[in-house]
Design a protein around this motif. Structure first.
Motif, PDB file in Angstrom:
ATOM      1  N   ALA A  13       0.828  -1.211   0.000  1.00 26.38           N
ATOM      2  CA  ALA A  13       0.000   0.000   0.000  1.00 26.38           C
ATOM      3  C   ALA A  13       0.860   1.258   0.000  1.00 26.38           C
ATOM      4  O   ALA A  13       1.774   1.401   0.809  1.00 26.38           O
ATOM      5  CB  ALA A  13      -0.923   0.003   1.217  1.00 26.38           C
ATOM      6  N   SER A  14       0.528   2.171  -0.907  1.00 27.83           N
ATOM      7  CA  SER A  14       1.228   3.447  -0.997  1.00 27.83           C
ATOM      8  C   SER A  14       0.214   4.585  -1.010  1.00 27.83           C
ATOM      9  O   SER A  14      -0.922   4.421  -1.476  1.00 27.83           O
ATOM     10  CB  SER A  14       2.082   3.518  -2.270  1.00 27.83           C
ATOM     11  N   LYS A  15       0.634   5.732  -0.492  1.00 29.45           N
ATOM     12  CA  LYS A  15      -0.246   6.902  -0.468  1.00 29.45           C
ATOM     13  C   LYS A  15       0.596   8.158  -0.556  1.00 29.45           C
ATOM     14  O   LYS A  15       1.577   8.314   0.187  1.00 29.45           O
ATOM     15  CB  LYS A  15      -1.077   6.917   0.823  1.00 29.45           C
ATOM     16  N   SER A  16       0.221   9.046  -1.466  1.00 31.10           N
ATOM     17  CA  SER A  16       0.936  10.315  -1.642  1.00 31.10           C
ATOM     18  C   SER A  16      -0.048  11.469  -1.607  1.00 31.10           C
ATOM     19  O   SER A  16      -1.239  11.310  -1.928  1.00 31.10           O
ATOM     20  CB  SER A  16       1.690  10.326  -2.983  1.00 31.10           C
ATOM     21  N   TYR A  17       0.454  12.624  -1.188  1.00 34.47           N
ATOM     22  CA  TYR A  17      -0.312  13.862  -1.183  1.00 34.47           C
ATOM     23  C   TYR A  17       0.489  14.940  -1.893  1.00 34.47           C
ATOM     24  O   TYR A  17       1.716  14.892  -1.933  1.00 34.47           O
ATOM     25  CB  TYR A  17      -0.604  14.325   0.253  1.00 34.47           C
ATOM     26  N   THR A  18      -0.230  15.914  -2.432  1.00 32.09           N
ATOM     27  CA  THR A  18       0.436  17.084  -2.999  1.00 32.09           C
ATOM     28  C   THR A  18       0.229  18.259  -2.059  1.00 32.09           C
ATOM     29  O   THR A  18      -0.904  18.592  -1.707  1.00 32.09           O
ATOM     30  CB  THR A  18      -0.121  17.422  -4.392  1.00 32.09           C
ATOM     31  N   LEU A  19       1.321  18.842  -1.621  1.00 30.28           N
ATOM     32  CA  LEU A  19       1.270  19.952  -0.675  1.00 30.28           C
ATOM     33  C   LEU A  19       2.186  21.068  -1.171  1.00 30.28           C
ATOM     34  O   LEU A  19       3.403  20.881  -1.262  1.00 30.28           O
ATOM     35  CB  LEU A  19       1.703  19.482   0.719  1.00 30.28           C
ATOM     36  N   GLY A  20       1.564  22.207  -1.508  1.00 29.42           N
ATOM     37  CA  GLY A  20       2.353  23.338  -1.983  1.00 29.42           C
ATOM     38  C   GLY A  20       3.155  23.039  -3.227  1.00 29.42           C
ATOM     39  O   GLY A  20       4.269  23.531  -3.407  1.00 29.42           O
TER      40      GLY A  20
END
Length: 232
Positions: A13-20
């Motif tokens: 399981a992988s999870k990424s977010y975009t921040l700034g």
């Protein structure tokens, strides 16, 4: 569920977010297997991905990659009907910020999950009183959250999590706001539920007092989980 088969499994399981404008890789190919009646603690520094991991396992969020299985059956990210039903019926939550409804009494906060499930009123009353008694608040059911201490509010949150007799409890720092005696009581309750009722617990914690009472302690650091796949 076959004997020894994990109640919950994450595979890659992988999870990424975009921040700034930057991509934050919160989880990196995490493998986790949690069997029936097991208490597993997730430790690690702030920002290591613990809350993201809890949200995936509690079906509050979906992974970008990898696979999640419940009872050995794959649970795709797009299967919202099954995910919602499982979350309501089979999973209890203890949030770090309590998430109690301020206008409701302790009794009504604990009652609410049963109301959503359509449990008859008489059975709800009995189960709510039992849950409040198990956390030592049987005499405070009529109090609203602002009339309770932080530790008492945490115990209401725990009672709400266990009242529907879930198969899995996701807990974020369940003993952080509790004194030593109350923390010991809550850990004892968790062990009783795990070993007598078969409830599984996935707990994110910084509380060293909890770790000796857990079946496993796993380290999450920079999105990488150490030793998560084996049940014992």
């Amino acid at each position: 569920m076959r004997a020894g088969e994990p109640l919950l499994s994450l595979r890659g399981a992988s999870k990424s977010y975009t921040l700034g404008g930057n991509v934050i890789r919160a989880l990196k190919s995490v493998d986790l297997g949690l069997v029936r009646g097991e208490i597993a603690a997730i430790t690690g520094p702030s920002g290591s991905g613990k809350s993201t991991l809890l949200n995936l396992c509690g079906l509050l969020d979906t992974a970008d990659g990898g696979e999640l299985l419940f009872d050995g059956e794959p649970l795709p990210a797009g299967d919202d009907v099954r995910r919602t039903a499982l979350r309501r019926q089979a999973i209890g939550f203890v949030f770090q910020g309590f998430n109690l409804v301020p206008v409701m009494t302790a009794h009504d906060n604990v009652d609410y999950p049963l109301y959503l499930l359509g449990v008859p009123a008489a059975e709800r009353r009995a189960r709510v009183q039992e849950a409040l008694a198990r956390v030592g608040l049987q005499d405070l059911g009529g109090h609203k959250p602002d009339q309770l201490s932080g530790g008492q509010r945490q115990r209401v949150a725990i009672a709400r999590a266990i009242v529907k007799r879930p198969r899995l409890v996701i807990a974020d720092e369940p003993t952080a706001n509790l004194d030593a005696q109350t923390a010991s009581q809550i850990v004892g309750l968790m062990r009783a539920l795990a070993h007598n009722d078969g409830t599984s617990f996935l707990v994110a914690t910084h509380d060293e007092r909890m770790l000796p009472h857990c079946d496993r302690s796993l380290m999450l650091d920079d999105g990488v989980l150490q030793g998560g796949i084996h049940a014992h």
